[in-house]
Design an enzyme around this catalytic site. Structure first.
Site, PDB file in Angstrom:
ATOM      1  N   GLU A 116      10.327  -4.810   4.825  1.00 45.13           N
ATOM      2  CA  GLU A 116      10.464  -6.203   4.378  1.00 45.13           C
ATOM      3  C   GLU A 116      10.176  -6.321   2.874  1.00 45.13           C
ATOM      4  OE1 GLU A 116       8.735  -5.091   6.938  1.00 45.13           O
ATOM      5  OE2 GLU A 116       8.583  -6.553   8.563  1.00 45.13           O
ATOM      6  N   GLY A 127      -4.974  -1.730   4.842  1.00 45.01           N
ATOM      7  CA  GLY A 127      -4.128  -2.835   4.378  1.00 45.01           C
ATOM      8  C   GLY A 127      -4.788  -4.198   4.564  1.00 45.01           C
ATOM      9  N   ARG A 128      -5.350  -4.421   5.755  1.00 40.73           N
ATOM     10  CA  ARG A 128      -5.922  -5.755   6.038  1.00 40.73           C
ATOM     11  C   ARG A 128      -7.286  -5.954   5.388  1.00 40.73           C
ATOM     12  NH1 ARG A 128      -4.982  -2.682  10.289  1.00 40.73           N
ATOM     13  NH2 ARG A 128      -6.631  -1.913  11.652  1.00 40.73           N
ATOM     14  N   GLU A 146      -5.111  -7.019  14.505  1.00 43.35           N
ATOM     15  CA  GLU A 146      -4.601  -5.682  14.164  1.00 43.35           C
ATOM     16  C   GLU A 146      -5.745  -4.670  14.274  1.00 43.35           C
ATOM     17  OE1 GLU A 146      -1.034  -5.149  11.379  1.00 43.35           O
ATOM     18  OE2 GLU A 146      -2.655  -4.365  10.157  1.00 43.35           O
ATOM     19  N   LYS A 175       8.764  -0.813  14.208  1.00 40.74           N
ATOM     20  CA  LYS A 175       9.467  -0.478  12.960  1.00 40.74           C
ATOM     21  C   LYS A 175      10.554   0.567  13.227  1.00 40.74           C
ATOM     22  CE  LYS A 175       5.454  -1.129   9.928  1.00 40.74           C
ATOM     23  NZ  LYS A 175       4.493  -0.482   9.046  1.00 40.74           N
ATOM     24  N   LYS A 227       0.838  -1.198   0.000  1.00 41.72           N
ATOM     25  CA  LYS A 227       0.000   0.000   0.000  1.00 41.72           C
ATOM     26  C   LYS A 227       0.875   1.252   0.000  1.00 41.72           C
ATOM     27  CE  LYS A 227      -3.481   2.348   2.774  1.00 41.72           C
ATOM     28  NZ  LYS A 227      -4.460   2.284   3.853  1.00 41.72           N
ATOM     29  N   HIS A 237      -5.480 -33.649  16.611  1.00 36.99           N
ATOM     30  CA  HIS A 237      -4.369 -34.475  17.104  1.00 36.99           C
ATOM     31  C   HIS A 237      -3.241 -33.619  17.663  1.00 36.99           C
ATOM     32  CE1 HIS A 237      -6.291 -38.025  15.424  1.00 36.99           C
ATOM     33  NE2 HIS A 237      -6.694 -37.195  14.472  1.00 36.99           N
TER      34      HIS A 237
HETATM   35  O1  F6P Z   1       1.841  -4.434   9.842  1.00 32.14           O
HETATM   36  C1  F6P Z   1       1.455  -3.132   9.625  1.00 32.14           C
HETATM   37  C2  F6P Z   1       0.999  -2.914   8.230  1.00 32.14           C
HETATM   38  O2  F6P Z   1       0.871  -1.554   8.063  1.00 32.14           O
HETATM   39  C3  F6P Z   1      -0.303  -3.643   7.895  1.00 32.14           C
HETATM   40  O3  F6P Z   1      -1.420  -2.979   8.344  1.00 32.14           O
HETATM   41  C4  F6P Z   1      -0.188  -3.761   6.425  1.00 32.14           C
HETATM   42  O4  F6P Z   1      -1.100  -4.681   5.893  1.00 32.14           O
HETATM   43  C5  F6P Z   1       1.242  -4.165   6.283  1.00 32.14           C
HETATM   44  O5  F6P Z   1       1.921  -3.403   7.267  1.00 32.14           O
HETATM   45  C6  F6P Z   1       1.860  -3.945   4.933  1.00 32.14           C
HETATM   46  O6  F6P Z   1       1.815  -2.611   4.551  1.00 32.14           O
HETATM   47  P1  F6P Z   1       2.055  -2.186   3.047  1.00 32.14           P
HETATM   48  O7  F6P Z   1       0.973  -2.794   2.219  1.00 32.14           O
HETATM   49  O8  F6P Z   1       2.018  -0.692   3.049  1.00 32.14           O
HETATM   50  O9  F6P Z   1       3.401  -2.708   2.613  1.00 32.14           O
END
Ligand code: F6P
Length: 556
Positions: free
Chosen positions: A212, A267-268, A353, A512, A206, A384
Site C-alpha cells: 500500500e 512497527g506498532r 496485532e 499479503k 519500516k 448517542h
Molecule cells: O500490518 C502489518 C505490518 O507489518 C505492521 O506491523 C506494520 O506497522 C505495517 O505492516 C507497516 O509496515 P511498514 O512500516 O514496514 O510499511
C-alpha cells in the site's frame, strides 16, 4: 511452564471468581468508603481510578500473584535489557531505548545503540527546524505548507494519533495529512488539498516494501512529476523514514534525506523513532521530545513502581480478570476528548496485532482467551451511538474512560458538560438502577400503576459494569507520551501472562501473499478456476461484468 489454567494463581482466581461474581459494586462502595483511595494509582498528573471494577483487595492480591507467577518483572527487565524476547523473529524489543533520557547506554548484541538514537534525533531536529523556519524550501523557493505522511499500520497510526491529539501545539500555516489506504481515493482526495511546490512527502515504512505504501508513494511521485516535470525537484519534496536505506535510495531518496531506525523497533511501537518525523515537523522537535519524556516517565514507573502501584500492570491484570474469568470478548476505549478521537484506532493495532495470538511461546495452542477486541469512540459521541448496549446489552464490555481535568479549549460550559457526562456514564454503568428505584422515579413523574407495570422492566439497569477512569491535567505532549507508553506496557504484561509473543504478526503476512496471487489472476484474460468456488466466482464476476469498463480505463 505448567499449563496456565492449571497453575496455582489461576486456580485461586477461578475459585475467588465464584465468590465474587454475584457481588454488586454498589454494595462494595457502600461497605468501603475508602474504595477510591484504595483502588487508585498515579504518575505525575495522571490518576487511574480503578475502584469501579468488580474487585476487592483479595481479587487484586490474587491478580498480583498471577503477575508474579508469570515472572512479569523478569520479562520486563529482560525487555529493557535488550534480550531477544521476540523469539519468532529473534529480535530484541527496544522501543524504550528511543525515549531513554537517562544518559545510560542501552545495548543490542553488546553494542550501545544510544549514539545512533541521538544522531537520528539530531537529524530530525535539524531537518524539522529547517522546514518549519522556512529555510528548507520547495524546488521553486516556496515554503513548505503541507506534510503528507505516506505509511500504513504503525507507520501511520502512531504519528496520526499524535498529530491529531496535539493540534493545539502545531505550527500555524502547516498542515499534516495521512495517506494509508490502497484505495486511490485516499491519495487522490489528499492531493486535491495540496500544491506540489509547498508539499513535503514523508514516505514512512519500516521495510519499504509494504504494498500500500509503495503504491501510494509511487503514485504521489508520479503526480508530482506530472505537475513539476523536474526529476531534481524530488529531493526537496520526498524524504524517507525506514530501516531499509537501500530501497529508499532505489525509490530516489538520497541518504541525507532518509531517517533511519532499526529492526529492534516493532512497527506498532515505532512512533518514538524517526517514524515520528511527521510529528516533529508538525509540532516541532521540542514537543516531540516532550512526548519522549512522557513515555520515559512511564517506562521508569513501569520499571520501578511495585506491582501493587504500577499503572500498566494494574490495567493489564484487570483486563485479564474480565477477559479470562468473566469471558468479556472486547474492551472499549472511550476518550472524553475530541483530540483523542483516533486513540481507539491506534490501540486496535497496538493491542490486537500484539496479542491476537493462539499459539503460546512453547508452540502450543492456548486453551484460554488471549487479546480482546479493542474498539471505542470519543465521548460524548459514543453515548448517542452504542452506549445503550453497554448499559443494557447482554455482553460484558469493560471500558477505559480517559478525560483531561482541564480543556485545551475552555469555552463556556463545554468542559464541565463533557466531564459530567464522562462521570455520569461510569457511575450509571457501575450503579445501575434497581426495580424499586425505577418504580419510584416513574411514580414521581406521575405515571399510573398500569403504565409503570407495562414498562418498568425496561427501565431497570443491572449495573455492575466495570470501568477504569484515567484522568490527567491537560492533554500535553508529555502526558500523551505517558498515556501511549502506559498502553504499550499494559499489552506487554498481558502477553507475558498469556505466555504469547506480543511482538510478531505472522497472521498479517498470509493475506499479503494471497493478495499478490489474486492480483495476478485479475490481470489475466479469461476465467480462473484455481481458487475456491467463491473466490473464483468473485474474480470472474468482476472480469466478466466490468470487462469493458476496466478496458476503457486502461488502468485499474
Ligand atoms: O500490518 C502489518 C505490518 O507489518 C505492521 O506491523 C506494520 O506497522 C505495517 O505492516 C507497516 O509496515 P511498514 O512500516 O514496514 O510499511
Amino acid at each position: 511452564m505448567t499449563d496456565l489454567i492449571e497453575s496455582k494463581a489461576w486456580q485461586a482466581l477461578k475459585e475467588h471468581y465464584e465468590s465474587i461474581k454475584d457481588v454488586h459494586m454498589r454494595d462494595m462502595f457502600a461497605d468501603d468508603p475508602q474504595r477510591f483511595e484504595e483502588f487508585s494509582a498515579s504518575l505525575n498528573d495522571i490518576l487511574l481510578d480503578y475502584s469501579k471494577n468488580r474487585v476487592n483487595k483479595e481479587t487484586m492480591s490474587h491478580l498480583f500473584a498471577l503477575a508474579r507467577q508469570g515472572h512479569v518483572e523478569e520479562w520486563r527487565d529482560n525487555m529493557f535489557a535488550g534480550e531477544a524476547i521476540n523469539s519468532t523473529e529473534d529480535r530484541c524489543v527496544l522501543h524504550s531505548a528511543l525515549r531513554n533520557r537517562s544518559g545510560k547506554p542501552v545495548r543490542v548484541n553488546g553494542r550501545n545503540v544510544m549514539p545512533k538514537v541521538k544522531a537520528v534525533l539530531a537529524h530530525m531536529r535539524d531537518f524539522s527546524e529547517q522546514v518549519r523556519s522556512g529555510e528548507w524550501r520547495g524546488y521553486n523557493g516556496a515554503r513548505i505548507k503541507s506534510i503528507v505522511n505516506i505509511g500504513i499500520g504503525g507507520s501511520d497510526l502512531g504519528p496520526h494519533v499524535v498529530c491529531e491529539a496535539m493540534k493545539p501545539f502545531a505550527q500555524r500555516g502547516l498542515k499534516a495529512y495521512f495517506v494509508s489506504n490502497a484505495d486511490a481515493t485516499h491519495l487522490v482526495e489528499t492531493l486535491k488539498q495540496v500544491e506540489p511546490e509547498s508539499t513535503l512527502f514523508v514516505i514512512a515504512s519500516k521495510t519499504f516494501t509494504t504494498q500500500e505504501t509503495m503504491l501510494n508513494a509511487y503514485s504521489a511521485r508520479k503526480w508530482f512529476m506530472d505537475l513539476v516535470g523536474n526529476e531534481k525537484a524530488i529531493e526537496k519534496h520526498f524524504v524517507a523514514v525506514t530501516t531499509n536505506i537501500e530501497l529508499a535510495e532505489k525509490f530516489g531518496i538520497n541518504e541525507a534525506n532518509t531517517f533511519e531506525f532499526w529492526d529492534w523497533v516493532g512497527g506498532r511501537y515505532s512512533l518514538w523513532s524517526s517514524v515520528g518525523l511527521t510529528i516533529a515537523l508538525y509540532l516541532g522537535m521540542d514537543h516531540f521530545e516532550a512526548l519522549l519524556e512522557g513515555a520515559y516517565d512511564m517506562d521508569q514507573h513501569f520499571k520501578k513502581a511495585p506491582l501493587e502501584k504500577n499503572i500498566p500492570v494494574i490495567l493489564a491484570l484487570l483486563g485479564i480478570w474480565y477477559n479470562n474469568f468473566f469471558d468479556a470478548q472486547s474492551h472499549a476505549i472511550m476518550p472524553y476528548s475530541q483530540y483523542l478521537e483516533r486513540l481507539p484506532d491506534y490501540l486496535q493495532q497496538l493491542d490486537m496485532e500484539s496479542n491476537g495470538k493462539t499459539i503460546d511461546r512453547n508452540g502450543h495452542r492456548v486453551n484460554y482467551l488471549t487479546g480482546p477486541i479493542i474498539w471505542g469512540q470519543s465521548g460524548t459521541n459514543g453515548q448517542h451511538a452504542f452506549f445503550q448496549l453497554l448499559h443494557q446489552g447482554t455482553k460484558p464490555v469493560p471500558a477505559d474512560f480517559l478525560i483531561p481535568a482541564l480543556s485545551q479549549n475552555p469555552l463556556g460550559l463545554h468542559h464541565r458538560v463533557l466531564f459530567s457526562n464522562c462521570l455520569a456514564q461510569t457511575k450509571a454503568l457501575m450503579l445501575g438502577k434497581k426495580y424499586a428505584e425505577a418504580v419510584d422515579e416513574m411514580t414521581h413523574q406521575g405515571f399510573d400503576k398500569e403504565t409503570i407495570e407495562e414498562v418498568i422492566q425496561h427501565k431497570v439497569f443491572d449495573g455492575n459494569k466495570p470501568t477504569n477512569t484515567i484522568i490527567f491535567e491537560r492533554l500535553t505532549p508529555k502526558t500523551l507520551g505517558s498515556i501511549l507508553a502506559m498502553y504499550e506496557h499494559k499489552v506487554f504484561v498481558q502477553g507475558v501472562i498469556w505466555n504469547i509473543n506480543s511482538f510478531d504478526q505472522w497472521g498479517v503476512e498470509y493475506g499479503k501473499v494471497l493478495a499478490g496471487q489474486i492480483q495476478k489472476d485479475l490481470s489475466k484474460p479469461g476465467d480462473v478456476d484455481n481458487h475456491d468456488a467463491s473466490t473464483n466466482g468473485l474474480i470472474n464476476y468482476r472480469k466478466r461484468v466490468y470487462f469493458d469498463e476496466i478496458e476503457k480505463c486502461g488502468v485499474d
